[in-house]
Design an enzyme around this catalytic site. Structure first.
Site, mmCIF file in Angstrom:
data_model
loop_
_atom_site.group_PDB
_atom_site.id
_atom_site.type_symbol
_atom_site.label_atom_id
_atom_site.label_comp_id
_atom_site.label_asym_id
_atom_site.label_seq_id
_atom_site.Cartn_x
_atom_site.Cartn_y
_atom_site.Cartn_z
ATOM 1 N N ASN A 1 -0.351 4.554 -0.179
ATOM 2 C CA ASN A 1 -0.954 5.811 0.271
ATOM 3 C C ASN A 1 -1.693 5.710 1.600
ATOM 4 O OD1 ASN A 1 -3.099 4.305 -0.563
ATOM 5 N ND2 ASN A 1 -4.005 5.872 -1.889
ATOM 6 N N ASP B 1 -9.014 -16.620 -16.342
ATOM 7 C CA ASP B 1 -9.736 -17.033 -15.150
ATOM 8 C C ASP B 1 -10.868 -18.006 -15.463
ATOM 9 O OD1 ASP B 1 -10.378 -16.297 -12.215
ATOM 10 O OD2 ASP B 1 -12.299 -16.028 -13.212
ATOM 11 N N ASP C 1 -4.160 3.879 2.737
ATOM 12 C CA ASP C 1 -5.590 3.571 2.895
ATOM 13 C C ASP C 1 -5.823 2.093 3.243
ATOM 14 O OD1 ASP C 1 -5.092 2.323 0.505
ATOM 15 O OD2 ASP C 1 -6.661 3.361 -0.637
ATOM 16 N N HIS D 1 -3.798 -17.362 -4.836
ATOM 17 C CA HIS D 1 -4.759 -16.596 -4.026
ATOM 18 C C HIS D 1 -6.027 -17.374 -3.709
ATOM 19 C CE1 HIS D 1 -6.323 -16.368 -8.018
ATOM 20 N NE2 HIS D 1 -7.426 -15.797 -7.581
ATOM 21 N N ASP D 2 -6.185 -18.557 -4.278
ATOM 22 C CA ASP D 2 -7.368 -19.387 -3.995
ATOM 23 C C ASP D 2 -7.029 -20.586 -3.120
ATOM 24 O OD1 ASP D 2 -9.007 -17.853 -5.667
ATOM 25 O OD2 ASP D 2 -8.512 -19.080 -7.423
ATOM 26 N N ASP E 1 -1.745 -1.214 -3.899
ATOM 27 C CA ASP E 1 -2.074 -0.471 -5.108
ATOM 28 C C ASP E 1 -0.938 -0.521 -6.133
ATOM 29 O OD1 ASP E 1 -0.211 1.482 -4.032
ATOM 30 O OD2 ASP E 1 -1.844 2.061 -2.684
ATOM 31 N N ASP F 1 0.846 -1.192 0.000
ATOM 32 C CA ASP F 1 0.000 0.000 0.000
ATOM 33 C C ASP F 1 0.883 1.244 0.000
ATOM 34 O OD1 ASP F 1 -1.947 1.918 0.362
ATOM 35 O OD2 ASP F 1 -2.142 1.542 2.524
ATOM 36 N N ASP G 1 -5.058 -10.302 -15.440
ATOM 37 C CA ASP G 1 -6.040 -11.356 -15.238
ATOM 38 C C ASP G 1 -7.178 -11.107 -16.227
ATOM 39 O OD1 ASP G 1 -7.528 -13.442 -13.889
ATOM 40 O OD2 ASP G 1 -6.364 -12.927 -12.100
ATOM 41 N N GLU H 1 -6.291 -20.900 -16.340
ATOM 42 C CA GLU H 1 -6.709 -21.545 -15.092
ATOM 43 C C GLU H 1 -7.765 -22.560 -15.496
ATOM 44 O OE1 GLU H 1 -8.782 -20.722 -10.763
ATOM 45 O OE2 GLU H 1 -9.673 -19.954 -12.573
HETATM 46 C C1 GLC Z 1 -11.036 -18.065 -10.306
HETATM 47 C C2 GLC Z 1 -10.293 -17.112 -9.412
HETATM 48 C C3 GLC Z 1 -11.030 -16.970 -8.120
HETATM 49 C C4 GLC Z 1 -12.404 -16.428 -8.402
HETATM 50 C C5 GLC Z 1 -13.125 -17.256 -9.465
HETATM 51 C C6 GLC Z 1 -14.281 -16.492 -10.038
HETATM 52 O O1 GLC Z 1 -11.063 -19.352 -9.804
HETATM 53 O O2 GLC Z 1 -8.978 -17.515 -9.244
HETATM 54 O O3 GLC Z 1 -10.364 -16.154 -7.201
HETATM 55 O O4 GLC Z 1 -13.167 -16.407 -7.234
HETATM 56 O O5 GLC Z 1 -12.311 -17.589 -10.558
HETATM 57 O O6 GLC Z 1 -13.820 -15.466 -10.860
HETATM 58 CA CA CA Z 2 -3.598 2.123 -1.270
#
Ligand code: GLC
Ligand code: CA
Length: 568
Positions: A23, A200, A25, A329-330, A29, A21, A98, A257
């Protein structure tokens, strides 16, 4: 296999909300990413994928896009994005965005128009269907729980389809107008200087258009929406068209993915004439899964991890290069998920790093992996933000788990495990922000942090740097990037071993995935240690020794050895 510019690179995923981050908040970013480009360069990163930064209401953390041509103000401006592209280019880092085109946000102008006139042109951008006397058209369950069908506000018996949250209506890929809109948008970003896209949830763009019931797979009378994928033929036709019209003209890097795909279609996906450049290898991440939900998942062993990886390399390595991950991230943090308790140390983390980066494929790191960030312990469901986790918590509770038991499940599987802020330093909130972070930092940030590991020669971070550097080391590049992977002693318990056989050089990779030491007879004489997680030394020459036929490995020792008769 056709050689490509990205084959010897190492890629890195940024989850922008939690990276840096700039700034105060509390939200990461684009300026924060720019600040850290030198850190990434120093690590040896050549490709950066940034999770969605488009305008979004953030129901699913940016995976619900309301304008594909705008940067969300929480992340910055289009000028910031242009600056990021320019700064990355200076450092020879390719930026990958993405691409979320299975669905958009219900706040997107297309959906707003469809709401006004479901029978007009924009109605056909979505799947709007009649229900069965006010009930949903069929019994499919969404990824995040509940029916995939949501009543269209203002109509008696009309529903729209959403495989994910109800705020993420699925886009109708059968409509050529919609497809053209998407290709136009892709070309627009490529023209701006983006190097490619991560696609995605892309397998879902083709539906089984009969929209019929399938046998229920849970007490709720519904079946997983993904059940229909087995009957949805032709996804690669869409993908090939997108490749031809949008990606090929810019020679874009694309990585899919892709869950639930058919192995016999590997060639169509990542072969020389395939629709993508690469896809993620999720084989280890699918282990132990249950259709009942997270509460019913089984713990995965390192041997199962090994077997899954070996199997998918056997299917894919002659065809193309998949991307290897231990987390994203999943998914929960790889070191917490795959290493046995006794191996959850810096040495064990180096071992997992070594296995992952020496495996055939494109290494793809997730932010914080390089310093060994771990899962978080959730003590209350109020600490959770993620929509998927909230649903799985409820599923566990409905099944009769106590609050405490359900929280234990969440602590192991929650997507928020990987979404806590990056741990840069021992300043407040791990140096991620000067404000209050949108999601609390993991309590272990004083022990696990980038600034400390940068200074310490034998840190995990420096071990990653060595592994990454090997990919472009003239002596080892060919064998590490293209050498064929072959298992060694796969029947041994708590052991991962394999060869990488290049044109000139052969490497032997040994990982003792247990606390106890073990002696091992070597099938071929070796003459040099290339990398060792039990020593701070990495230079190959310094570690040459007379050829040996057996070796004793310490607990969680990881070695890369050069084989005697390879004339590298
Ligand atoms: C993909 C993403 C996930 C998201 C899902 C719906 O699996 O990696 O984070 O929730 O698609 O877009
Ligand atoms: Ca920020």
């Amino acid at each position: 296999m056709r050689k490509r510019w990205w084959h010897n690179k190492t890629a890195y995923q940024i989850y922008p909300k939690s990276f840096k981050d700039s700034n105060g908040d509390g939200i990461g970013d684009l300026r924060g990413i720019i600040e850290k480009l030198d850190y990434l360069k120093d690590l040896g990163i050549g490709i950066v994928w940034i999770s969605p930064i488009y305008q979004s209401p953030f129901v699913d953390q940016g995976y619900d896009i309301s304008d594909y041509y705008a940067i969300d103000p929480a992340f910055g401006t289009m000028e910031d994005m242009e600056e990021l592209l320019a700064q990355a280019k200076k450092r020879d880092i390719a930026i990958v965005m993405d691409l979320v085109v299975n669905h958009c946000s219900d706040q997107h102008a297309w959906f707003q128009e469809a709401l006004k006139d479901p029978f007009g042109p924009y109605g056909d951008y979505f799947y709007i269907r009649e229900g069965k006397n006010g009930n949903p058209p069929c019994n499919w369950r969404s990824y995040f729980g509940g029916s995939v069908w949501e009543p269209l506000p203002g109509y008696d018996n009309l529903f729209y389809l959403h495989l994910f949250a109800k705020e993420q209506p699925d886009l109708n890929w059968e409509n050529p107008k919609l497809r053209q809109e998407i290709y136009r948008m892709i070309r627009w970003w490529l023209k701006k200087g983006v190097s490619g896209f991560r696609l995605d949830a892309i397998i879902n763009i083709k539906k089984d258009l009969r929209f019929q019931d399938f046998p229920a797979d849970r007490e709720d009378g519904m079946c997983a929406g993904t059940t229909m994928l087995a009957y949805a033929d032709g996804v690669t036709d869409f993908l090939m068209e997108m490749h031809k019209e949008a990606f090929a003209p810019y020679d874009a890097f694309t990585i899919g993915e892709l869950f639930d795909f058919r192995p016999e279609e590997m060639e169509r996906y990542i072969g020389d004439q395939g629709c993508f450049e690469s896809i993620f290898d999720f084989a280890p991440h699918l282990l132990g899964a249950s259709e009942n939900g997270w509460y019913d998942r089984k713990k995965v062993t390192m041997d199962e991890f090994r077997d899954a990886v070996f199997e998918s390399k056997a299917i894919s390595q002659e065809i193309g290069m998949m991307a290897n991950i231990i987390e994203n991230h999943d998914e929960p943090r790889g070191v917490s998920r795959y290493l046995p308790k006794s191996g959850q140390t810096e040495r064990g983390k180096k071992l997992l790093a070594g296995i992952s980066l020496m495996t055939f494929g494109l290494p793809f790191l997730y932010q914080g992996q390089e310093i060994g960030m771990t899962n978080k312990e959730f003590r209350s469901i109020r600490e959770v933000d993620d929509i998927n986790t909230l649903d799985e918590y409820q599923v566990a509770r409905d099944h009769g788990l106590t609050e405490e038991e359900a929280l234990r499940v969440i602590s192991q599987m929650s997507r928020d495990n990987a979404r806590t802020p990056m741990q840069w330093s021992d300043e407040a909130h791990g140096g991620f922000t000067e404000g209050i972070p949108w999601l609390p930092v993991n309590e272990n940030y004083q022990q696990i942090r980038a600034d400390e590991q940068q200074k310490r020669e034998d840190s995990l971070l420096n071990f990653y740097k060595k592994l990454i550097a090997l990919r472009t080391n003239p002596k080892y590049e060919e064998v590490i990037v293209y050498g064929k992977q072959e298992p060694l002693n796969q029947a041994l318990d708590n052991f991962t071993g394999f060869y990488r056989k290049g044109k000139e050089t052969t490497l032997l990779i040994l990982a003792n995935t247990q606390e106890e030491p073990r002696s091992l007879k070597l099938p071929v004489p070796v003459r040099r240690i290339v990398l060792d997680n039990c020593s701070a030394v990495s230079s190959a020459e310094e570690h040459a020794f007379d050829s040996v036929n057996s070796i004793t490995l310490e607990g969680y020792q990881f070695l890369v050895l050069e084989v005697e008769d390879s004339n590298g």
